[in-house]
Design a protein around this motif. Sequence first.
Motif, PDB file in Angstrom:
ATOM      1  N   THR A  40       0.834  -1.198   0.000  1.00 52.85           N
ATOM      2  CA  THR A  40       0.000   0.000   0.000  1.00 52.85           C
ATOM      3  C   THR A  40       0.872   1.254   0.000  1.00 52.85           C
ATOM      4  N   PHE A  41       2.035   1.163   0.645  1.00 52.26           N
ATOM      5  CA  PHE A  41       2.920   2.318   0.672  1.00 52.26           C
ATOM      6  C   PHE A  41       3.391   2.657  -0.743  1.00 52.26           C
ATOM      7  N   MET A  42       3.674   1.620  -1.510  1.00 49.43           N
ATOM      8  CA  MET A  42       4.121   1.831  -2.876  1.00 49.43           C
ATOM      9  C   MET A  42       3.021   2.485  -3.710  1.00 49.43           C
ATOM     10  N   ALA A  43       1.795   2.015  -3.494  1.00 47.79           N
ATOM     11  CA  ALA A  43       0.663   2.618  -4.209  1.00 47.79           C
ATOM     12  C   ALA A  43       0.474   4.062  -3.750  1.00 47.79           C
ATOM     13  N   PHE A  44       0.749   4.302  -2.463  1.00 45.36           N
ATOM     14  CA  PHE A  44       0.667   5.664  -1.930  1.00 45.36           C
ATOM     15  C   PHE A  44       1.685   6.565  -2.640  1.00 45.36           C
ATOM     16  N   LEU A  45       2.910   6.058  -2.791  1.00 44.71           N
ATOM     17  CA  LEU A  45       3.935   6.833  -3.493  1.00 44.71           C
ATOM     18  C   LEU A  45       3.494   7.128  -4.928  1.00 44.71           C
ATOM     19  N   SER A  46       2.939   6.116  -5.584  1.00 40.96           N
ATOM     20  CA  SER A  46       2.543   6.322  -6.979  1.00 40.96           C
ATOM     21  C   SER A  46       1.374   7.296  -7.094  1.00 40.96           C
ATOM     22  N   SER A  47       0.598   7.436  -6.013  1.00 34.78           N
ATOM     23  CA  SER A  47      -0.529   8.367  -6.075  1.00 34.78           C
ATOM     24  C   SER A  47      -0.049   9.813  -6.155  1.00 34.78           C
ATOM     25  N   LYS A  84      -2.968   9.981  -9.867  1.00 34.78           N
ATOM     26  CA  LYS A  84      -3.998   9.273  -9.110  1.00 34.78           C
ATOM     27  C   LYS A  84      -4.510   8.053  -9.884  1.00 34.78           C
ATOM     28  N   GLU A  85      -4.514   8.192 -11.208  1.00 28.23           N
ATOM     29  CA  GLU A  85      -5.010   7.089 -12.038  1.00 28.23           C
ATOM     30  C   GLU A  85      -4.126   5.858 -11.897  1.00 28.23           C
ATOM     31  N   ALA A  86      -2.887   6.056 -11.426  1.00 27.98           N
ATOM     32  CA  ALA A  86      -1.950   4.940 -11.352  1.00 27.98           C
ATOM     33  C   ALA A  86      -2.233   4.028 -10.165  1.00 27.98           C
ATOM     34  N   VAL A  87      -2.976   4.537  -9.181  1.00 29.56           N
ATOM     35  CA  VAL A  87      -3.115   3.813  -7.924  1.00 29.56           C
ATOM     36  C   VAL A  87      -3.655   2.388  -8.117  1.00 29.56           C
ATOM     37  N   LEU A  88      -4.753   2.277  -8.867  1.00 29.47           N
ATOM     38  CA  LEU A  88      -5.349   0.947  -9.031  1.00 29.47           C
ATOM     39  C   LEU A  88      -4.407   0.012  -9.779  1.00 29.47           C
ATOM     40  N   GLY A  89      -3.746   0.553 -10.799  1.00 29.70           N
ATOM     41  CA  GLY A  89      -2.814  -0.265 -11.575  1.00 29.70           C
ATOM     42  C   GLY A  89      -1.674  -0.777 -10.718  1.00 29.70           C
TER      43      GLY A  89
END
Lengths: 74, 622
Positions: free
Chosen positions: B508-515, B519-524
């Motif tokens: 989740t931290f990685m997805a947080f960084l990508s956000s 923002k569109e990248a989060v789900l991917g």
Amino acid sequence: MRLSDVSVDQMATIRTLGSDTHFLSRITSIGLTEGTRIQVVRNDKKMPLLIYARETLLALNRKDCERIEVEVKV
Amino acid sequence: MSTIALLGQPNSGKSTVFNQLTGARQHVGNWPGKTVEKKDGSFSYNGTKYNLVDLPGSYALSGNSDEEIITEDFIKSGKADLVCILVDASQLERSMYMVSEFASMGKPAILILNMMDVAEKQNKTIDADLLSSRLGIPVLPFTAAEGKEYGKLKELIVKELSAPHTLSSAPYLASGNGAKDKVSADQLKAESETKFQWVSEILDGVTKTKDEKYSLSKFDRIAIRPVLGKVVTIGIILLAFMVAMIICIPFMSIGSMIPQYTSGPIADALTGWNVHPWLVSIFSLMLPNVVYFSLSMAAFVLGVNLVFGFLEEVGFLARAAYQFDGVLSKIGLQGKAVAPLLMGFGCTIGGSCGTRVMDNWGQKMLAMAAVWAIPCASIWAIVPVISGMFFPAWGTLLICIGILLYIFVMIFLVSKIFGKKLAPIENRTGMIMELPPYHKAHWKHIWKESFFKSSDIFFRALRTVTLISLLFWALSYSGSGKVEDSILYKAGTAIEPVTKFFGMGWRTFMAFLSSAFAKEAVLGVLNSVFVGDNSLLNATFNAKTSGADAGTLSTVMSNAVSSAEALAFMFAVTFNIPCVMALSTTYRESHSLKWTARVAIFYFGSALLLSCIVYHVADLFM
């Protein structure tokens, strides 16, 4: 009479603008001086007053209007 | 090279004249050591180049604000070979006040009677020749939005540079000019009386100030009402946002085809030539997306500038400011900030570039910092998806309400932390503002300015977005295509004990960084790190085209992540740095790397802290 108490569409002449120099400079540079004739266009509770002076429509916040003394022409 | 300065009150059309004269040859920065925007540029006439400086807009030269001090100092320094003073011809008496303050400085000048079209419509006549002979300087009747009038202006400027005139008349002031610090209230009143007296003597016979009653226009009678007016204002701004979206959607869909159709062929071609996979992924994945991102940004800027340019020019934005000044002044912002803030619900980029309507740099920066706190449309699309994996529908609803409430907390924090510096308390005075008369929009001028701004952003964005993308690419690149081989994974798992404290595991931290990237990248990214059927790089850059499989993701993610972590994650993503494009727009609009970085660090840090609090509190109950 305070400017904030003038009712809509009444004409008035500014009597005194108080003695805060910063406020005086600001209000003067936008065109209001003692002796300027104004017309109150809109005076709604909790909203800035709308007045018309020197061919300009001005929005003036209510607190400042309470400090401005005017003379209403009958 | 000769230097010409533009002087005028706000709403005098100064920036229009500046943009029309300089076109693309302009540079925007800050005055040294001040949070005041500095615009300078150049124009050519008959093969000679001239410098043009746009002095900060202010109503007077009395040293009451940074703007006034800078303007006064610049004129007194003699750096300008000629000062062009702009006045509003439709409100001549009031705007001549600036001239009365300038008069005693004894510098070469010309007077531009702008807004002649408005004055004519109001049946006001002005005897420019008489005015010119009274003042001793040339007077030019003008309409700034008409491109064809600039030949005359340039001709006059060049003529005056070789044989300059200074004002032959000035109001007699007892205190002289200069020692303004210790002027008493009575002195001030006497002087302003003298100045306006001088103005009316100068204007006697030049124009007639009609002393007639003012009545509100039909539209104003609605727009100015306390409650209905606010509803109408919000409605119009939301409508404007939709129009801006409609303008930019075609550009964005063309842009999205760039990575869609070029990634594959580029990758195949480069691989065929035995190019190193590193370079293949840069050229096939990253660069097409950078072009796409920049194009989307430019399209947004075009759309927003068109609608805002229109709303500002017709005079609507001043009414919106009047309506919302009461609420916004509490957090140090001007009423005008209402429009960019509302636009933030659609897109942070749009909101950020909408802050161009603010009067000064500090207000602009503060408004941008506040716009970042508004969750954009992408957030409202992502949060329900993630929330749905963990919570029932009513839970999702509660989370959305929680997010809405936290917006206020965030804006409050922004105003507490940045407000003092950007909008100093002593400068926060009650609203004293003119509501300009409604006028017809000059579309040619609005189009020209929007296109200029938009193409400017596009090329600048290419640079910024490339740089940040390269950084993210380096972190998420993995030779094998597996997540486990990227630096991001290694670093992420290494610091997991720390991120755990903030409520997020490494995934989740990685997805947080990508956000913070998009923002569109989060789900991917979530899909990539939890399901692992796609490389992280693909997930981030191809977020829109790859399409995360929500079903599989849901099963895997809800097993690996606790509800408390999911909740913390959603809040952290929502209030993180909005996206690389918002970051880049903020930098482009503010011209301040320092302030953009400050705001970005604040958002990143506060999002982590928020995640930490939400996680530990939720952990007690869930």
